[in-house]
Write a protein that holds these residues in place. Structure first.
Motif, short mmCIF file in Angstrom:
data_model
loop_
_atom_site.label_atom_id
_atom_site.label_comp_id
_atom_site.label_asym_id
_atom_site.label_seq_id
_atom_site.Cartn_x
_atom_site.Cartn_y
_atom_site.Cartn_z
N VAL A 39 51.03 27.79 16.17
CA VAL A 39 51.05 29.02 15.21
C VAL A 39 51.43 30.10 16.13
CG1 VAL A 39 49.51 28.03 13.37
CG2 VAL A 39 48.60 29.54 15.44
N GLY A 40 51.48 29.99 17.52
CA GLY A 40 51.71 31.09 18.28
C GLY A 40 50.51 31.94 18.89
N LYS A 41 49.39 31.22 18.97
CA LYS A 41 48.37 31.77 19.13
C LYS A 41 48.21 32.35 20.78
CE LYS A 41 44.97 29.02 19.95
NZ LYS A 41 45.21 29.16 21.54
N SER A 42 48.58 31.58 21.66
CA SER A 42 48.62 32.07 23.13
C SER A 42 49.61 33.47 23.23
CB SER A 42 48.90 31.03 23.99
OG SER A 42 48.12 29.88 23.93
N THR A 43 50.70 33.17 22.78
CA THR A 43 51.65 34.39 22.75
C THR A 43 51.02 35.72 22.13
OG1 THR A 43 53.48 33.02 22.76
CG2 THR A 43 53.95 35.13 22.19
N PHE A 44 50.52 35.24 21.06
CA PHE A 44 49.72 36.34 20.17
C PHE A 44 48.84 37.06 21.10
CE2 PHE A 44 46.22 37.76 17.52
CZ PHE A 44 46.84 38.37 16.54
N THR A 45 47.92 36.15 21.88
CA THR A 45 46.81 36.73 22.48
C THR A 45 47.19 37.50 23.85
OG1 THR A 45 45.47 34.70 22.04
CG2 THR A 45 44.83 36.00 23.93
N ALA A 46 48.30 37.17 24.46
CA ALA A 46 48.87 37.56 25.42
C ALA A 46 49.38 39.16 25.12
CB ALA A 46 50.01 36.88 26.31
N ASN A 47 50.01 39.18 24.08
CA ASN A 47 50.49 40.52 23.56
C ASN A 47 49.56 41.46 23.24
OD1 ASN A 47 53.84 40.63 23.68
ND2 ASN A 47 53.15 38.56 23.27
N ILE A 238 60.82 37.12 20.27
CA ILE A 238 59.38 36.60 20.75
C ILE A 238 59.43 35.49 21.55
CG2 ILE A 238 57.05 36.02 20.32
CD1 ILE A 238 57.27 37.73 17.77
N SER A 239 60.10 34.53 21.16
CA SER A 239 60.44 33.21 21.86
C SER A 239 61.38 33.52 23.03
CB SER A 239 61.02 32.21 20.99
OG SER A 239 62.14 32.59 20.34
N THR A 240 62.11 34.34 23.07
CA THR A 240 63.25 34.54 24.11
C THR A 240 62.31 35.12 25.42
OG1 THR A 240 65.05 34.98 22.85
CG2 THR A 240 65.24 35.99 24.94
N THR A 241 61.59 36.31 24.97
CA THR A 241 60.84 36.75 26.08
C THR A 241 59.95 35.85 26.69
OG1 THR A 241 59.40 37.70 24.43
CG2 THR A 241 61.01 39.27 25.17
N GLY A 242 59.40 35.03 25.91
CA GLY A 242 58.36 33.92 26.27
C GLY A 242 58.94 33.12 27.35
N ARG A 243 60.14 32.69 27.14
CA ARG A 243 60.81 31.79 28.00
C ARG A 243 61.06 32.55 29.26
NH1 ARG A 243 63.64 30.33 23.21
NH2 ARG A 243 65.21 31.33 23.61
#
Length: 274
Positions: A39-47, A238-243
């Motif tokens: 669901v995107g939890k880790s990306t959410f947490t980091a941001n 969001i996915s682009t910046t994560g990569r």
């Protein structure tokens, strides 16, 4: 023999008290979890950590996804020592603190593929979180749990008075959130809820009300409240910046998603400072 038994009993009593009140200091503890993976939890947490840090708060992020750590990727660091070197007694606490390239954000990294069974049911995770809080150098400690409701996730949830669940409108994700609600309602007063990949605020608000009504209908603890604190829209960036190992909120400060995350952070701080 009697003295030995008495000493052991006192240790168990003290540990139980410690578990029930994990956060007596000014450091705030927030556990971010999700019933369902993906669901995107880790990306959410980091941001969220980045936005908190931009407000001048010193933030520690504990990557508590046992065996599947990815926070070091999001923060673009290569840890030599992790949370588990501290667990195994191979490093002291300060040695596993990783200062990220973002001011005011310290990462306590996890380790992918780590076998944790030898520590099962030892409450060692609760003690580690308390150790981080006790040094009182952070304003907020964020715990990023793994997905699901395994024993490790349950231990992190049990020690936190502030829990935020990130979910989506996917039916299976909502089923998992309701399972989380049922578990927490037994000994917690509230659960904060945020929706990812959701078009607007009102959709999440409507679903939250439905979940609250379902809880009342099924006679969960009537004092248990779900507090909806905001939604996050979908964005390819969001996915682009994560990569690229970058944080969305730093690269796209003026986009809608960043403003939505800012709203969530403001709601979180109101809750944490009550």
């Amino acid at each position: 023999m009697i003295n030995t038994i008495s000493t052991q009993a006192n240790k168990l009593i003290n540990l139980t008290k410690r578990k029930q009140k994990i956060n007596p200091s000014s450091t705030k503890l927030l556990t971010i979890t999700s019933g369902k993976g993906g669901v995107g939890k880790s990306t959410f947490t980091a941001n969220i950590a980045s936005l908190l840090a931009k407000r001048g708060l010193k933030v520690a992020v504990i990557d508590a996804d046992i065996g599947l750590a990815n926070m070091q990727v999001l923060f673009d660091v290569k840890p030599t020592l992790t949370l588990f070197e501290y667990i195994d007694g191979k490093a002291n606490l300060e040695e596993v603190f990783i200062q990220t390239k973002y001011p005011n954000i310290t990462l306590i990294a996890g380790k992918s593929g780590y076998q944790y069974s030898k520590h099962s049911n030892s409450l060692v995770l609760a003690r580690i979180v308390q150790d981080v809080i006790d040094i009182e150098i952070f304003d907020i400690v964020l715990i990023d749990t793994g997905a699901g409701l395994n024993d490790y996730v349950k231990e992190f949830l049990s020690i936190s008075g502030n829990i935020l669940a990130l979910t989506t409108t996917d039916p299976s994700a909502l089923t998992d959130v309701y399972a989380l609600m049922k578990m927490l309602s037994k000994d917690k007063n509230s659960l904060m809820l945020s929706f990812n990949h959701t078009k607007n605020y009102k959709i999440g608000e409507s679903i939250t009300n439905s979940l609250q009504n379902l809880a009342l209908k099924n006679r969960l603890n009537p004092n248990f409240m779900i507090e909806y604190i905001g939604n996050v829209s979908s964005s390819k960036n969001i996915s682009t910046t994560g990569r690229l190992r970058k944080l969305f909120v730093n690269e796209f400060e003026d986009q809608l998603v960043t403003r939505e995350l800012e709203f969530i952070v403001s709601s979180l701080l109101k809750k944490l400072n009550k």
